[in-house]
Each structure stands twice: as C-alpha cells, then as structure tokens.
Write a protein that holds these residues in place. Structure first.
Motif, PDB file in Angstrom:
ATOM      1  N   LEU A 298       0.831  -1.203   0.000  1.00 43.78           N
ATOM      2  CA  LEU A 298       0.000   0.000   0.000  1.00 43.78           C
ATOM      3  C   LEU A 298       0.869   1.258   0.000  1.00 43.78           C
ATOM      4  CD1 LEU A 298      -2.612  -1.142   2.679  1.00 43.78           C
ATOM      5  CD2 LEU A 298      -3.058  -0.882   0.236  1.00 43.78           C
ATOM      6  N   GLU A 299       1.851   1.298   0.887  1.00 45.51           N
ATOM      7  CA  GLU A 299       2.699   2.487   0.999  1.00 45.51           C
ATOM      8  C   GLU A 299       3.512   2.724  -0.269  1.00 45.51           C
ATOM      9  OE1 GLU A 299       5.090   2.933   4.511  1.00 45.51           O
ATOM     10  OE2 GLU A 299       3.589   1.974   5.780  1.00 45.51           O
ATOM     11  N   SER A 300       4.097   1.668  -0.826  1.00 43.45           N
ATOM     12  CA  SER A 300       4.931   1.861  -2.010  1.00 43.45           C
ATOM     13  C   SER A 300       4.093   2.244  -3.220  1.00 43.45           C
ATOM     14  CB  SER A 300       5.759   0.602  -2.299  1.00 43.45           C
ATOM     15  OG  SER A 300       4.939  -0.532  -2.517  1.00 43.45           O
ATOM     16  N   GLY A 301       2.880   1.689  -3.340  1.00 52.00           N
ATOM     17  CA  GLY A 301       2.002   2.083  -4.439  1.00 52.00           C
ATOM     18  C   GLY A 301       1.621   3.547  -4.355  1.00 52.00           C
ATOM     19  N   MET A 302       1.295   4.015  -3.158  1.00 56.96           N
ATOM     20  CA  MET A 302       0.957   5.420  -2.961  1.00 56.96           C
ATOM     21  C   MET A 302       2.154   6.321  -3.236  1.00 56.96           C
ATOM     22  SD  MET A 302      -1.160   4.652   0.554  1.00 56.96           S
ATOM     23  CE  MET A 302      -1.361   6.340   1.080  1.00 56.96           C
ATOM     24  N   LEU A 303       3.327   5.906  -2.735  1.00 58.62           N
ATOM     25  CA  LEU A 303       4.534   6.714  -2.895  1.00 58.62           C
ATOM     26  C   LEU A 303       4.925   6.846  -4.358  1.00 58.62           C
ATOM     27  CD1 LEU A 303       6.824   8.224  -1.419  1.00 58.62           C
ATOM     28  CD2 LEU A 303       8.067   6.051  -1.335  1.00 58.62           C
ATOM     29  N   ALA A 304       4.780   5.777  -5.126  1.00 61.32           N
ATOM     30  CA  ALA A 304       5.133   5.824  -6.547  1.00 61.32           C
ATOM     31  C   ALA A 304       4.303   6.869  -7.286  1.00 61.32           C
ATOM     32  CB  ALA A 304       4.942   4.446  -7.178  1.00 61.32           C
ATOM     33  N   VAL A 305       3.010   6.900  -6.988  1.00 60.65           N
ATOM     34  CA  VAL A 305       2.146   7.870  -7.678  1.00 60.65           C
ATOM     35  C   VAL A 305       2.432   9.289  -7.197  1.00 60.65           C
ATOM     36  CG1 VAL A 305      -0.245   8.571  -8.081  1.00 60.65           C
ATOM     37  CG2 VAL A 305       0.365   6.147  -8.094  1.00 60.65           C
ATOM     38  N   GLU A 306       2.693   9.445  -5.927  1.00 63.54           N
ATOM     39  CA  GLU A 306       3.033  10.786  -5.414  1.00 63.54           C
ATOM     40  C   GLU A 306       4.251  11.351  -6.135  1.00 63.54           C
ATOM     41  OE1 GLU A 306       3.524  10.010  -1.294  1.00 63.54           O
ATOM     42  OE2 GLU A 306       1.369   9.759  -0.911  1.00 63.54           O
ATOM     43  N   GLN A 307       5.249  10.511  -6.392  1.00 60.26           N
ATOM     44  CA  GLN A 307       6.437  10.983  -7.111  1.00 60.26           C
ATOM     45  C   GLN A 307       6.127  11.263  -8.566  1.00 60.26           C
ATOM     46  OE1 GLN A 307       8.977  11.872  -5.171  1.00 60.26           O
ATOM     47  NE2 GLN A 307       7.473  11.127  -3.680  1.00 60.26           N
ATOM     48  N   PHE A 308       5.231  10.473  -9.159  1.00 61.03           N
ATOM     49  CA  PHE A 308       4.814  10.718 -10.530  1.00 61.03           C
ATOM     50  C   PHE A 308       4.102  12.060 -10.642  1.00 61.03           C
ATOM     51  CE2 PHE A 308       1.312  10.498 -13.621  1.00 61.03           C
ATOM     52  CZ  PHE A 308       2.032  10.362 -14.798  1.00 61.03           C
ATOM     53  N   LEU A 309       3.243  12.347  -9.686  1.00 62.39           N
ATOM     54  CA  LEU A 309       2.515  13.615  -9.712  1.00 62.39           C
ATOM     55  C   LEU A 309       3.462  14.801  -9.541  1.00 62.39           C
ATOM     56  CD1 LEU A 309      -0.563  12.632  -7.491  1.00 62.39           C
ATOM     57  CD2 LEU A 309      -0.529  12.907  -9.981  1.00 62.39           C
ATOM     58  N   ALA A 310       4.527  14.607  -8.767  1.00 64.09           N
ATOM     59  CA  ALA A 310       5.477  15.696  -8.529  1.00 64.09           C
ATOM     60  C   ALA A 310       6.359  15.952  -9.739  1.00 64.09           C
ATOM     61  CB  ALA A 310       6.348  15.363  -7.308  1.00 64.09           C
ATOM     62  N   ASP A 311       6.817  14.879 -10.393  1.00 59.46           N
ATOM     63  CA  ASP A 311       7.723  15.026 -11.548  1.00 59.46           C
ATOM     64  C   ASP A 311       7.777  13.694 -12.290  1.00 59.46           C
ATOM     65  OD1 ASP A 311       9.781  15.332 -13.370  1.00 59.46           O
ATOM     66  OD2 ASP A 311      11.123  16.348 -11.975  1.00 59.46           O
ATOM     67  N   PRO A 312       6.981  13.527 -13.347  1.00 59.01           N
ATOM     68  CA  PRO A 312       6.933  12.238 -14.055  1.00 59.01           C
ATOM     69  C   PRO A 312       8.297  11.742 -14.520  1.00 59.01           C
ATOM     70  CG  PRO A 312       5.133  13.641 -14.770  1.00 59.01           C
ATOM     71  CD  PRO A 312       6.021  14.493 -13.909  1.00 59.01           C
ATOM     72  N   ALA A 313       9.142  12.636 -15.021  1.00 61.70           N
ATOM     73  CA  ALA A 313      10.431  12.217 -15.561  1.00 61.70           C
ATOM     74  C   ALA A 313      11.365  11.703 -14.471  1.00 61.70           C
ATOM     75  CB  ALA A 313      11.087  13.374 -16.311  1.00 61.70           C
ATOM     76  N   ALA A 314      11.345  12.349 -13.329  1.00 57.84           N
ATOM     77  CA  ALA A 314      12.252  11.973 -12.240  1.00 57.84           C
ATOM     78  C   ALA A 314      11.657  10.925 -11.306  1.00 57.84           C
ATOM     79  CB  ALA A 314      12.628  13.215 -11.435  1.00 57.84           C
ATOM     80  N   ALA A 315      10.405  10.546 -11.535  1.00 58.48           N
ATOM     81  CA  ALA A 315       9.690   9.683 -10.593  1.00 58.48           C
ATOM     82  C   ALA A 315      10.390   8.360 -10.310  1.00 58.48           C
ATOM     83  CB  ALA A 315       8.263   9.440 -11.084  1.00 58.48           C
ATOM     84  N   PRO A 316      10.872   7.599 -11.312  1.00 58.24           N
ATOM     85  CA  PRO A 316      11.481   6.300 -10.989  1.00 58.24           C
ATOM     86  C   PRO A 316      12.660   6.401 -10.030  1.00 58.24           C
ATOM     87  CG  PRO A 316      10.959   6.397 -13.323  1.00 58.24           C
ATOM     88  CD  PRO A 316      10.752   7.786 -12.780  1.00 58.24           C
TER      89      PRO A 316
END
Length: 431
Positions: A298-316
């Motif tokens: 649950l936490e990692s799924g939420m965190l992944a999307v939060e980073q995508f919303l902040a900056d898609p290119a840098a998210a990974p």
C-alpha cells in the motif's frame, strides 16, 4: 494506440492503492488485472496497524474487516498476549480481511475514483531500448510516461524488467486454509514462534491463527528457506500437524477448502528503470521476520504515484531513493537475521530472548507488526540500528555457514512452483 498518463500492471493492494491515488488526482490511469473481478489471493489475511494507517490515508472504509487489537505470541512454554502499541504514526489496532473480499473492495474503490480497470487481461511491458513506454494487453497497445509493476515477483512482466528475486537472498513459503471455530471473533492474532520438525530441529518461521470474525479462522504455517532440510519441507504435513496442536483449544472444524500455498519474495534485483517502477511484492517488500507485505505494498504504491505527480520524468529514481530510505535497512536486517535463525542452535535461545521479558516482547511485537523502520524512535529503533550494524559484520560468516542453500522452490498444497520437490514428513510442535 491508447494514450494514458499512467499504467499499472496488477490489481492487488499495491496496484489498487496506486490507482486510487492517481484517479483521485485526475490522472488518466488504466490498471490491468489478469484475473477476474473478485479473484482470490492466497494470504494470511492479516492487516497490521501499519496497513490500517495506509488504508485510513486512502480513506478506505474498514467496517467490513474484523478488528484486531493485539498479538498473542507463543514460544515454547511462554505465552505473551500484547496489545498493539499506541504511537503517533500508526493506530493501535489491525484487522483480518480475507483477500478475496479485501482486494475486490480496493479495486472497486479505484473504479469509483475514476480509474479504468481491465480484468482478465495480462499486460506486458512495451520496451523502446531500455525504456518502458507502455504495455501490450488484450491485443492492444497502451502508451504512458510511467508504468507501475504491481504483479508480484514471479510473473512474465517482472522477468522482462529484471525485477526478480535475488537468488542469493532468502525467501519464504507458507500455506493456509480456513476452518470454522467458535473463537472466530477474538481480537488477538495468535503466532506460535517455536515450530519444530520431526527431529526436534527448530523451524525458522511460525504457525498462525488469524480469526476472521465470520465464523472462520485463517490457519497457516510458514518457513524460511534458510532452515536445515528446507528442500524436504512438506507444507501440507506441516499444516496438518500444527492444526492438530491447536485443534482442541480453538475447537477447530475441518478445513473448508483445500490448503493453498504461496511463495514470499523477500528481495528484488531491480525495482526501477526508465519509465517504470516496481511496488509491493514485485519490489521484494516483504518482512522476512513475519512474511507480511500488504502494508509495504500500500505504501509503495501510494509513494510511486506521489512521485509521478510531482515530476513524471524523475519519478522512478526519486521513488527508488525514498522507498529505500523508508524500508531498505529494516528489510536488509531481516534478511540477514533469517540466515542467523536458520541455525537451530541460534534460533532456540533467540526465541527465549524474544518473549522472555516484557521489553524484549514489546520489540518483538513491533517487528511482527511491521512498526519498525528508519524513522522508528525509542528502543525498537535503537535495536534496529544495532542489529543492522552487527549483522552487517556477521553477514559473510552467516552466508558461508547457512543451514541450507535456497532451492528454486518446493512443492506446496497440491501446486508446484519450479524446482526440486520436497520429500519426507515434517512434524511441527509449538513447544
């Protein structure tokens, strides 16, 4: 060509959590689940206080779940019944929520939030060089800036991306069934930490009774691949003999279904790359000391999307950094600890220490509840730091003297995973 903002492979808790966060933020997200709507997932069904905290953050209604207030730990002749602690990070209660209902509830929330979900559809990554640019699914091609792998550790998608279990690290195997019991509404999980085989050798793992509040209990056993004789482990016999031990005290009826087994990944060679990230089991986020991973999913799924919303290119890269800061030290320590307790002569005194005193039992409770990580204050946090340093120094010796090499897999409840089959009886005893 189907253009999306975000694609998710896998509809378990990690994938559904990612889809919920994304859809609520207005992201065009499609989730692919290769099973049907309402599919089951073999699991112990327990939700730690940490998982409950994540579900509350997602605003999930937990009324269908059976509330759990603590853990009863049994080691040899010692029994301790402890309440989940009250902290400023996690609630003081967990839950039991059978996965076929829990997963369905989460994915339904994702749909209600605006996510597109395609059931009975296997999706595989679409690569442009080393970059994931989308997926192929159901004869169609989908493109998106980011793809989240949430389909577990052993599927074709994980293999394509290199998100596989590290063969030099331990893993776990577990088996569970459901049985009727008049104690189904109890508010404590029960964990027998002192299982033994037919030769009296201690088994690194535990047997559990997780009351579901619906007339049944989830009964199961699990073991780590570091134990002596792991290649010969017969999970069905281990479960049967554990059930014989607890049958009278729990007034157990016959199993309501055929026992089912599963593998517990506890490592990952690669969990991100250009255009993709792995979450949950696909990233190896399973606590080696209890086999739990729903909260990390649950936490990692939420965190992944939060980073995508902040900056898609840098998210990974940013996701990998943050999730590593949150989980890596504890999980690394747990893997090293599993090599330690794979030696019976070290496991036995360790169990006596784990529940022998109230302070030690409180720390064991925090570990079993996934309440320990890099931000944990107090005694549990200090013990984690000390154990991390000590086991780092001991790791080379522990690996050289490991009790058994990790086989590719063993047989389970009527199913098979690749690898040599186990042979011979295994007896269990909570003594």
């Amino acid at each position: 060509m189907n253009e999306r903002d975000l694609l998710i492979i896998g509809g378990g808790p990690a994938g559904a959590a990612a889809a919920i966060v994304a859809a609520r933020a207005g992201v065009r997200v499609t989730l692919f689940e290769k099973g049907p709507h309402g599919r089951d997932k073999v699991c112990g069904d327990g939700l730690t206080p940490r998982a409950v905290a994540a579900l509350e953050e997602l605003k999930i209604d937990l009324s269908p779940a059976h509330r759990i207030d603590g853990l009863r730990m049994i080691a040899g002749s010692k029994t301790r019944e402890l309440a989940w602690p009250t902290t400023d990070r996690f609630p003081n209660h967990g839950a039991v929520w059978p996965r076929h209902r829990f997963d369905t509830h989460l994915v339904d929330v994702a749909i209600e939030s605006g996510a597109e979900v395609r059931f009975d559809t296997e999706a595989l990554p679409e690569l442009d060089g080393d970059r994931v640019v989308g997926v192929r699914a159901g004869g169609e091609q989908f493109r998106a800036p980011l793809t989240i792998l949430a389909a577990g550790a052993q599927g074709a998608a994980a293999k394509m991306l290199g998100a596989e279990r590290d063969p030099d690290e331990p893993f776990g195997l577990a088996i569970r069934a459901y049985a009727p019991t008049p104690r189904h509404a109890e508010r404590h999980l029960e964990a027998c930490l002192s299982l033994r085989d037919e030769h009296g050798t201690a088994v690194p793992g535990y047997g559990w009774m997780f009351p579901a509040g619906d007339g049944t209990v989830n009964i199961g056993v699990g073991a780590l691949s570091t134990m002596k004789g792991f290649k010969k482990l017969n999970l069905n016999k281990l479960l049967d003999q554990y059930a014989a031990i607890v049958r009278d005290s729990w007034e157990l009826g016959d199993h309501l279904d055929k026992p089912r087994a599963w593998r517990l990944p506890m490592s990952c060679v690669r969990r991100h790359g250009p255009g993709w990230v792995a979450v949950g089991d696909a990233a190896g986020f399973v606590n080696p000391m209890n086999g739990e991973g729903i909260d990390y999913g649950l936490e990692s799924g939420m965190l992944a999307v939060e980073q995508f919303l902040a900056d898609p290119a840098a998210a990974p890269a940013r996701y990998d950094q943050l999730v590593g800061e949150r989980f890596d030290r504890f999980l690394r320590t747990g893997r090293r600890f599993s090599f330690l307790i794979g030696h019976p002569w070290l496991l036995r005194p360790g169990l006596r220490i784990a529940v022998g005193t109230q302070p030690a039992a409180d720390i064991t409770l925090a570990v079993m509840g996934n309440l320990v990580d890099d931000r944990t204050p107090g005694a549990a946090g200090k013990v984690l730091k000390l154990a991390d340093g000590t086991l780092r120094l001991a790791a080379p010796l522990l690996r050289r003297t490991r009790a058994a090499a990790c086989p590719a897999s063993v047989t389970n409840g009527g199913r098979r995973t690749p690898g040599p089959p186990p042979r011979g009886p295994i007896a269990s005893g909570c003594r």
